[in-house]
Design a protein around this motif. Structure first.
Motif, PDB file in Angstrom:
ATOM      1  N   VAL A  86       0.890  -1.149   0.000  1.00  0.00           N
ATOM      2  CA  VAL A  86       0.000   0.000   0.000  1.00  0.00           C
ATOM      3  C   VAL A  86       0.935   1.208   0.000  1.00  0.00           C
ATOM      4  CG1 VAL A  86      -0.277  -0.144   2.532  1.00  0.00           C
ATOM      5  CG2 VAL A  86      -1.881   1.208   1.162  1.00  0.00           C
ATOM      6  N   GLY A  87       0.996   1.882  -1.144  1.00  0.00           N
ATOM      7  CA  GLY A  87       2.033   2.893  -1.319  1.00  0.00           C
ATOM      8  C   GLY A  87       3.392   2.215  -1.303  1.00  0.00           C
ATOM      9  N   ARG A  88       4.297   2.725  -0.486  1.00  0.00           N
ATOM     10  CA  ARG A  88       5.642   2.132  -0.403  1.00  0.00           C
ATOM     11  C   ARG A  88       5.750   1.094   0.709  1.00  0.00           C
ATOM     12  NH1 ARG A  88       6.342   6.775   2.868  1.00  0.00           N
ATOM     13  NH2 ARG A  88       7.633   6.383   4.718  1.00  0.00           N
ATOM     14  N   HIS A  89       4.657   0.831   1.402  1.00  0.00           N
ATOM     15  CA  HIS A  89       4.697  -0.009   2.591  1.00  0.00           C
ATOM     16  C   HIS A  89       4.246  -1.438   2.288  1.00  0.00           C
ATOM     17  CE1 HIS A  89       5.402   3.628   4.893  1.00  0.00           C
ATOM     18  NE2 HIS A  89       4.337   4.166   4.315  1.00  0.00           N
ATOM     19  N   SER A  90       4.904  -2.401   2.913  1.00  0.00           N
ATOM     20  CA  SER A  90       4.613  -3.814   2.692  1.00  0.00           C
ATOM     21  C   SER A  90       3.338  -4.230   3.403  1.00  0.00           C
ATOM     22  CB  SER A  90       5.779  -4.677   3.215  1.00  0.00           C
ATOM     23  OG  SER A  90       6.964  -4.394   2.513  1.00  0.00           O
ATOM     24  N   VAL A  91       2.577  -5.093   2.731  1.00  0.00           N
ATOM     25  CA  VAL A  91       1.357  -5.681   3.294  1.00  0.00           C
ATOM     26  C   VAL A  91       1.497  -7.194   3.252  1.00  0.00           C
ATOM     27  CG1 VAL A  91      -1.149  -5.919   3.074  1.00  0.00           C
ATOM     28  CG2 VAL A  91      -0.044  -3.754   2.441  1.00  0.00           C
ATOM     29  N   MET A  92       1.164  -7.856   4.363  1.00  0.00           N
ATOM     30  CA  MET A  92       1.197  -9.311   4.433  1.00  0.00           C
ATOM     31  C   MET A  92      -0.058  -9.810   5.114  1.00  0.00           C
ATOM     32  SD  MET A  92       5.197  -9.436   5.458  1.00  0.00           S
ATOM     33  CE  MET A  92       5.094  -7.723   5.967  1.00  0.00           C
ATOM     34  N   THR A  93      -0.655 -10.868   4.573  1.00  0.00           N
ATOM     35  CA  THR A  93      -1.838 -11.466   5.185  1.00  0.00           C
ATOM     36  C   THR A  93      -1.473 -12.848   5.721  1.00  0.00           C
ATOM     37  OG1 THR A  93      -2.653 -12.520   3.154  1.00  0.00           O
ATOM     38  CG2 THR A  93      -3.320 -10.251   3.566  1.00  0.00           C
ATOM     39  N   ALA A  94      -2.035 -13.177   6.857  1.00  0.00           N
ATOM     40  CA  ALA A  94      -1.713 -14.439   7.527  1.00  0.00           C
ATOM     41  C   ALA A  94      -2.682 -15.537   7.127  1.00  0.00           C
ATOM     42  CB  ALA A  94      -1.765 -14.249   9.045  1.00  0.00           C
ATOM     43  N   PRO A  95      -2.211 -16.787   7.164  1.00  0.00           N
ATOM     44  CA  PRO A  95      -3.143 -17.899   7.005  1.00  0.00           C
ATOM     45  C   PRO A  95      -4.097 -17.968   8.193  1.00  0.00           C
ATOM     46  CG  PRO A  95      -0.987 -18.704   7.652  1.00  0.00           C
ATOM     47  CD  PRO A  95      -0.837 -17.229   7.413  1.00  0.00           C
ATOM     48  N   SER A  96      -5.145 -18.739   8.036  1.00  0.00           N
ATOM     49  CA  SER A  96      -6.137 -18.918   9.098  1.00  0.00           C
ATOM     50  C   SER A  96      -5.780 -20.105   9.971  1.00  0.00           C
ATOM     51  CB  SER A  96      -7.522 -19.131   8.477  1.00  0.00           C
ATOM     52  OG  SER A  96      -8.439 -19.630   9.424  1.00  0.00           O
ATOM     53  N   VAL A  97      -6.218 -20.044  11.205  1.00  0.00           N
ATOM     54  CA  VAL A  97      -6.049 -21.160  12.137  1.00  0.00           C
ATOM     55  C   VAL A  97      -6.967 -22.328  11.788  1.00  0.00           C
ATOM     56  CG1 VAL A  97      -6.403 -21.816  14.563  1.00  0.00           C
ATOM     57  CG2 VAL A  97      -5.213 -19.691  13.998  1.00  0.00           C
ATOM     58  N   CYS A  98      -8.059 -22.068  11.001  1.00  0.00           N
ATOM     59  CA  CYS A  98      -9.072 -23.117  10.844  1.00  0.00           C
ATOM     60  C   CYS A  98      -9.361 -23.550   9.413  1.00  0.00           C
ATOM     61  CB  CYS A  98     -10.372 -22.684  11.509  1.00  0.00           C
ATOM     62  SG  CYS A  98     -11.258 -21.350  10.660  1.00  0.00           S
ATOM     63  N   SER A  99      -9.031 -22.741   8.397  1.00  0.00           N
ATOM     64  CA  SER A  99      -9.416 -23.092   7.035  1.00  0.00           C
ATOM     65  C   SER A  99      -8.624 -22.253   6.049  1.00  0.00           C
ATOM     66  CB  SER A  99     -10.931 -22.876   6.819  1.00  0.00           C
ATOM     67  OG  SER A  99     -11.272 -21.510   6.988  1.00  0.00           O
ATOM     68  N   ALA A 100      -8.883 -22.447   4.749  1.00  0.00           N
ATOM     69  CA  ALA A 100      -8.163 -21.707   3.714  1.00  0.00           C
ATOM     70  C   ALA A 100      -9.083 -21.482   2.521  1.00  0.00           C
ATOM     71  CB  ALA A 100      -6.923 -22.483   3.279  1.00  0.00           C
ATOM     72  N   PHE A 101      -8.679 -20.548   1.658  1.00  0.00           N
ATOM     73  CA  PHE A 101      -9.341 -20.343   0.377  1.00  0.00           C
ATOM     74  C   PHE A 101      -8.372 -20.713  -0.739  1.00  0.00           C
ATOM     75  CE2 PHE A 101     -11.668 -16.960   2.865  1.00  0.00           C
ATOM     76  CZ  PHE A 101     -12.864 -17.669   2.933  1.00  0.00           C
ATOM     77  N   ALA A 102      -8.877 -21.386  -1.739  1.00  0.00           N
ATOM     78  CA  ALA A 102      -8.035 -21.766  -2.872  1.00  0.00           C
ATOM     79  C   ALA A 102      -7.650 -20.532  -3.677  1.00  0.00           C
ATOM     80  CB  ALA A 102      -8.773 -22.755  -3.768  1.00  0.00           C
ATOM     81  N   LEU A 103      -6.456 -20.561  -4.241  1.00  0.00           N
ATOM     82  CA  LEU A 103      -6.028 -19.499  -5.147  1.00  0.00           C
ATOM     83  C   LEU A 103      -6.600 -19.816  -6.528  1.00  0.00           C
ATOM     84  CD1 LEU A 103      -4.389 -16.889  -5.366  1.00  0.00           C
ATOM     85  CD2 LEU A 103      -2.445 -18.270  -6.105  1.00  0.00           C
ATOM     86  N   ASP A 104      -7.853 -19.477  -6.694  1.00  0.00           N
ATOM     87  CA  ASP A 104      -8.577 -19.743  -7.940  1.00  0.00           C
ATOM     88  C   ASP A 104      -8.988 -18.389  -8.518  1.00  0.00           C
ATOM     89  OD1 ASP A 104     -10.347 -20.449  -9.978  1.00  0.00           O
ATOM     90  OD2 ASP A 104     -11.132 -22.178  -8.886  1.00  0.00           O
ATOM     91  N   LEU A 105      -8.319 -17.986  -9.598  1.00  0.00           N
ATOM     92  CA  LEU A 105      -8.484 -16.651 -10.147  1.00  0.00           C
ATOM     93  C   LEU A 105      -9.522 -16.576 -11.259  1.00  0.00           C
ATOM     94  CD1 LEU A 105      -4.709 -15.648 -10.265  1.00  0.00           C
ATOM     95  CD2 LEU A 105      -6.295 -15.591  -8.335  1.00  0.00           C
ATOM     96  N   ARG A 106     -10.241 -17.659 -11.487  1.00  0.00           N
ATOM     97  CA  ARG A 106     -11.268 -17.651 -12.533  1.00  0.00           C
ATOM     98  C   ARG A 106     -12.443 -16.763 -12.129  1.00  0.00           C
ATOM     99  NH1 ARG A 106     -12.303 -23.973 -13.012  1.00  0.00           N
ATOM    100  NH2 ARG A 106     -12.099 -23.683 -10.740  1.00  0.00           N
ATOM    101  N   ALA A 107     -13.077 -16.181 -13.130  1.00  0.00           N
ATOM    102  CA  ALA A 107     -14.210 -15.300 -12.862  1.00  0.00           C
ATOM    103  C   ALA A 107     -15.341 -16.028 -12.150  1.00  0.00           C
ATOM    104  CB  ALA A 107     -14.719 -14.688 -14.164  1.00  0.00           C
ATOM    105  N   LYS A 108     -15.505 -17.321 -12.437  1.00  0.00           N
ATOM    106  CA  LYS A 108     -16.565 -18.104 -11.814  1.00  0.00           C
ATOM    107  C   LYS A 108     -15.995 -19.175 -10.891  1.00  0.00           C
ATOM    108  CE  LYS A 108     -19.936 -17.321 -15.508  1.00  0.00           C
ATOM    109  NZ  LYS A 108     -20.873 -17.947 -16.484  1.00  0.00           N
ATOM    110  N   ALA A 109     -14.977 -18.793 -10.128  1.00  0.00           N
ATOM    111  CA  ALA A 109     -14.386 -19.720  -9.166  1.00  0.00           C
ATOM    112  C   ALA A 109     -15.429 -20.150  -8.137  1.00  0.00           C
ATOM    113  CB  ALA A 109     -13.214 -19.059  -8.459  1.00  0.00           C
TER     114      ALA A 109
END
Length: 265
Positions: free
Chosen positions: A206-229
């Motif tokens: 975000v601007g010049r600053h780093s952004v990182m998101t953490a995994p979840s303790v309980c579940s995950a979302f697939a990296l599915d980039l299709r419009a109708k994922a």
């Protein structure tokens, strides 16, 4: 240097219930805490636990009581933030004894952890999945950045200021990222922005600053980039993160799924 655990998206429900009719998130959290306690010798000294939202899935007082009891087993200072599944009043009741917790209004706070200033921002808009930073939160952030001086700064919030390209998650993302970017422009030092919500690791800026998101303790979302994922979650992988601040600091993913080994190589 500060060393923190980052836990995110616990989605605890009242004991005896299942999250989304599938996940026993009480059992998953208990197992995660057991694993983290067992790993403490390997992880070394830690200064606290940053919890980036969705502590509860159903907003019930029972879910917060269970989550708090489990988190307290770590014996570390707790730095919790609400997410879109949380209920602000019940969240405040569950963590109201913490020194950082404001008595009313938005759950924005700041804390000194070792040499680092950690700033927590409330993005919860109750009744909807997407998040927003109100003017009060942005003003709070601006004031805290001005007071931080040259110290390392972490800004924590639930909804990340980036796009994952997973369409059903981006549809409930943070809706005023430019406003956050404008405030962060005034920071004299690099700021690390940490978030949750998306149940997997994404790195961005975000601007010049780093952004990182953490995994979840309980579940995950697939990296599915299709419009109708397909819209939905996976039971794993699960995980959390370890953050080290200061020059040469790192943000490391810590898997919580069991794995065999180590084997010699």
């Amino acid at each position: 240097m500060a060393r923190l655990l980052q836990l995110s998206d616990l989605h605890v429900v009242a004991p005896g219930q299942l999250c989304s009719g599938v996940l026993d998130t009480c059992a998953l959290l208990r197992a995660a805490i057991d694993r983290l306690i067992a790993m403490r010798p390997a992880l070394g000294a830690l200064d606290g636990v940053l919890i980036t939202g969705d502590v509860s899935d159903d907003g019930s007082p029972e879910s917060y009581a269970f989550a708090r009891a489990e988190l307290d087993r770590l014996g570390l200072a707790l730095l919790p933030l609400p997410g879109n599944h949380d209920n602000r009043a019940a969240f405040r009741a569950g963590f109201g004894d913490l020194e950082i917790m404001p008595e009313q209004g938005l759950i924005d706070w700041a804390a000194d952890v070792a040499d680092c200033r950690v700033i927590g921002l409330d993005t919860l808009v109750e009744g909807q999945g997407g998040g927003r930073l109100r003017a009060e939160s942005l003003d709070f952030l601006a004031a805290e950045l001005d007071m931080a001086g040259g110290r390392p700064v972490i800004v924590a919030l639930h909804h990340p200021p980036l796009r994952t390209r997973i369409r059903f998650m981006d549809a409930i993302g943070l809706d005023n990222v430019p406003a956050l970017e404008k405030v962060l422009e005034r920071a004299p030092q690099d700021v690390t922005v940490l978030a949750g919500h998306v149940h997997r690791v994404h790195l961005g800026r975000v601007g010049r600053h780093s952004v990182m998101t953490a995994p979840s303790v309980c579940s995950a979302f697939a990296l599915d980039l299709r419009a109708k994922a397909p819209v939905g979650f996976l039971k794993g992988p699960t995980g959390c993160a370890v953050i080290e601040t200061g020059p040469g600091g790192t943000w490391s993913v810590l898997p919580l799924d069991q794995a065999e080994g180590p084997y010699p190589f």
